[in-house]
Design a protein around this motif. Structure first.
Motif, mmCIF file in Angstrom:
data_model
loop_
_atom_site.group_PDB
_atom_site.id
_atom_site.type_symbol
_atom_site.label_atom_id
_atom_site.label_comp_id
_atom_site.label_asym_id
_atom_site.label_seq_id
_atom_site.Cartn_x
_atom_site.Cartn_y
_atom_site.Cartn_z
ATOM 1 N N ALA A 28 0.814 -1.249 -0.011
ATOM 2 C CA ALA A 28 -0.095 -0.105 0.020
ATOM 3 C C ALA A 28 0.738 1.194 -0.242
ATOM 4 O O ALA A 28 1.968 1.285 0.612
ATOM 5 N N THR A 29 0.453 2.227 -0.606
ATOM 6 C CA THR A 29 1.441 3.473 -0.891
ATOM 7 C C THR A 29 0.771 4.451 0.181
ATOM 8 O O THR A 29 -0.337 4.683 0.252
ATOM 9 N N ILE A 30 1.609 5.078 0.902
ATOM 10 C CA ILE A 30 1.291 6.153 1.707
ATOM 11 C C ILE A 30 2.450 7.205 1.211
ATOM 12 O O ILE A 30 3.541 7.381 1.202
ATOM 13 N N ARG A 31 1.581 8.533 0.843
ATOM 14 C CA ARG A 31 2.366 9.665 0.519
ATOM 15 C C ARG A 31 2.622 10.639 1.702
ATOM 16 O O ARG A 31 1.755 10.866 2.398
ATOM 17 N N GLY A 51 14.626 -1.148 4.680
ATOM 18 C CA GLY A 51 13.498 -2.117 4.032
ATOM 19 C C GLY A 51 12.127 -2.016 5.137
ATOM 20 O O GLY A 51 11.499 -3.187 5.118
ATOM 21 N N LEU A 52 12.135 -1.450 6.297
ATOM 22 C CA LEU A 52 11.384 -1.593 7.336
ATOM 23 C C LEU A 52 9.904 -1.441 6.729
ATOM 24 O O LEU A 52 9.112 -2.230 7.320
ATOM 25 N N GLU A 56 6.350 -4.359 6.167
ATOM 26 C CA GLU A 56 5.026 -3.976 6.627
ATOM 27 C C GLU A 56 4.156 -4.059 5.616
ATOM 28 O O GLU A 56 2.888 -4.008 5.759
ATOM 29 N N GLY A 57 4.659 -4.188 4.254
ATOM 30 C CA GLY A 57 3.632 -4.251 3.363
ATOM 31 C C GLY A 57 3.278 -2.747 2.860
ATOM 32 O O GLY A 57 2.278 -2.405 2.267
ATOM 33 N N VAL A 58 4.068 -1.896 3.152
ATOM 34 C CA VAL A 58 3.949 -0.326 2.815
ATOM 35 C C VAL A 58 4.959 0.411 1.990
ATOM 36 O O VAL A 58 6.142 -0.103 2.148
ATOM 37 N N ALA A 234 -4.605 -0.596 8.029
ATOM 38 C CA ALA A 234 -3.474 -1.673 7.917
ATOM 39 C C ALA A 234 -2.406 -1.042 7.519
ATOM 40 O O ALA A 234 -0.992 -1.390 8.231
ATOM 41 N N ALA A 235 -2.342 -0.373 6.653
ATOM 42 C CA ALA A 235 -1.028 0.263 5.899
ATOM 43 C C ALA A 235 -0.592 1.254 6.876
ATOM 44 O O ALA A 235 0.683 1.404 7.202
ATOM 45 N N LEU A 236 -1.659 2.066 7.688
ATOM 46 C CA LEU A 236 -1.038 3.019 8.631
ATOM 47 C C LEU A 236 -0.336 2.549 9.960
ATOM 48 O O LEU A 236 0.886 2.972 10.102
#
Length: 328
Positions: A28-31, A51-52, A56-58, A234-236
């Motif tokens: 998931a992308t977080i800007r 790569g942390l 976490e899939g982010v 989940a991403a956050l």
């Protein structure tokens, strides 16, 4: 060849149960809106280089911003998902009906630094003298210093000293030239002054203790909309875990800081050491109940000092300012 392929497939089957759900899914992308050359970029660099976030899939999309005000505009306009700001700004937004929320990032703000040859041993020794102040008349460090002076000296710092408001780099330069006896500057500029031989006169912990505030008080945090957080929980939460892990590495490993040296723009080992220690000292604790309690108390102080120009229509820290949705 077939035997090799079979072994690879078997290894994949054996390891599959241990793969995290986040890593198995598309990231998931977080800007994240970040001030250019700001200290937040140090932690984000560790998150990405180690790569942390990926674990976490982010996927982090860093959006460079020129000014602090640009961060506020960017997140209000939806150009970014997360920025770093203080809970005072979040409180004002919530009081005006906008659903921003705050997760602690750092307790470091500013401190009063003095020249060793200025003959200043206490705040009272600055009476009638110039004090460089970064951030403007509504900066929280300056407002807290004013309250501290009233409590300890019975006099508003705005009348005690001659405040000179200016840009942080300029204030440091003027102090190092001997044109200012003291400055109240942001923590990383104060760290550079310490490395250059200047001395801390008053720090945040002392100021807060004089105002009856004991324990942890994070001042800066990750800020986002609650509505966005609900859709991307989940991403956050993965991002926040990655952030916590990055801080742990930055607290425990000097080698991490050697890799960060170019990004910090530290001119020498002493400056890097001061920046490293300043960042570590600013890592907030885990007691969010205490942090919120202290924030409510300090909000009252800042509202009294800065008035509606600072806090808007808020009369107390609005419910929900500190986000409670993070996984524990």
């Amino acid at each position: 060849m077939k035997a090799c392929l079979a072994r690879i497939l078997m290894l994949a089957v054996l390891l599959a149960p241990f793969a995290s759900p986040a890593a198995a899914a598309d990231p998931a992308t977080i800007r994240i809106g970040v001030l250019q050359y700001g200290t937040v970029s140090w932690e984000l660099d560790v998150m990405q280089r180690m790569g942390l976030a990926e674990r976490e899939g982010v996927r982090l999309e860093i959006v460079p911003l020129a000014l602090k005000d640009a961060a506020s505009v960017a997140i209000q306009g939806g150009a970014v998902d997360v920025v770093v700001n203080d809970w005072i700004w979040v409180a004002r937004q919530r009081a005006e009906g906008r659903d921003f929320a705050f997760v602690p990032y750092s307790r470091a703000i500013g401190s009063v630094m003095v020249r060793p040859d200025a003959g200043v041993r206490s705040l009272a020794d600055l009476r009638g003298r110039r004090l460089g102040v970064a951030g403007g008349a509504l900066d929280k460090s300056w407002l807290l210093l004013r309250a501290h002076a009233r409590r300890t000296l019975g006099e508003d710092a705005a009348q005690l000293v001659k405040p000179d408001f200016g840009a942080p780099p300029l204030l440091n330069a003027l102090m190092l030239k001997g044109e200012l006896p003291a400055v109240l500057n942001f923590w990383h500029y104060a760290a550079r002054l310490q490395a250059a031989g200047m001395r801390e006169l008053v720090g945040l912990d002392e100021i807060l203790r004089s105002l009856g505030v004991e324990g942890d008080l994070p001042m800066l945090g990750w800020v986002f909309r609650e509505e966005w957080a609900a859709r991307n929980r989940a991403a956050l939460e993965g991002f926040l875990r990655a952030s916590a892990r990055a801080k742990q590495l930055m607290r425990e490993s000097d080698a991490v800081w050697e890799e960060l040296r170019p990004l910090t723009r530290a001119e020498d080992d002493a400056t890097l050491a001061a920046l490293r220690q300043g960042f570590r000292d600013g890592i907030p604790g885990d007691n969010q109940v205490q942090a919120e309690r202290n924030a409510r108390r300090v909000f009252e102080i800042l509202a009294n000092e800065g008035g509606a120009e600072l806090v808007g229509p808020a009369t107390s820290l609005p419910a929900g300012t500190f986000w409670h949705g993070a996984a524990r």
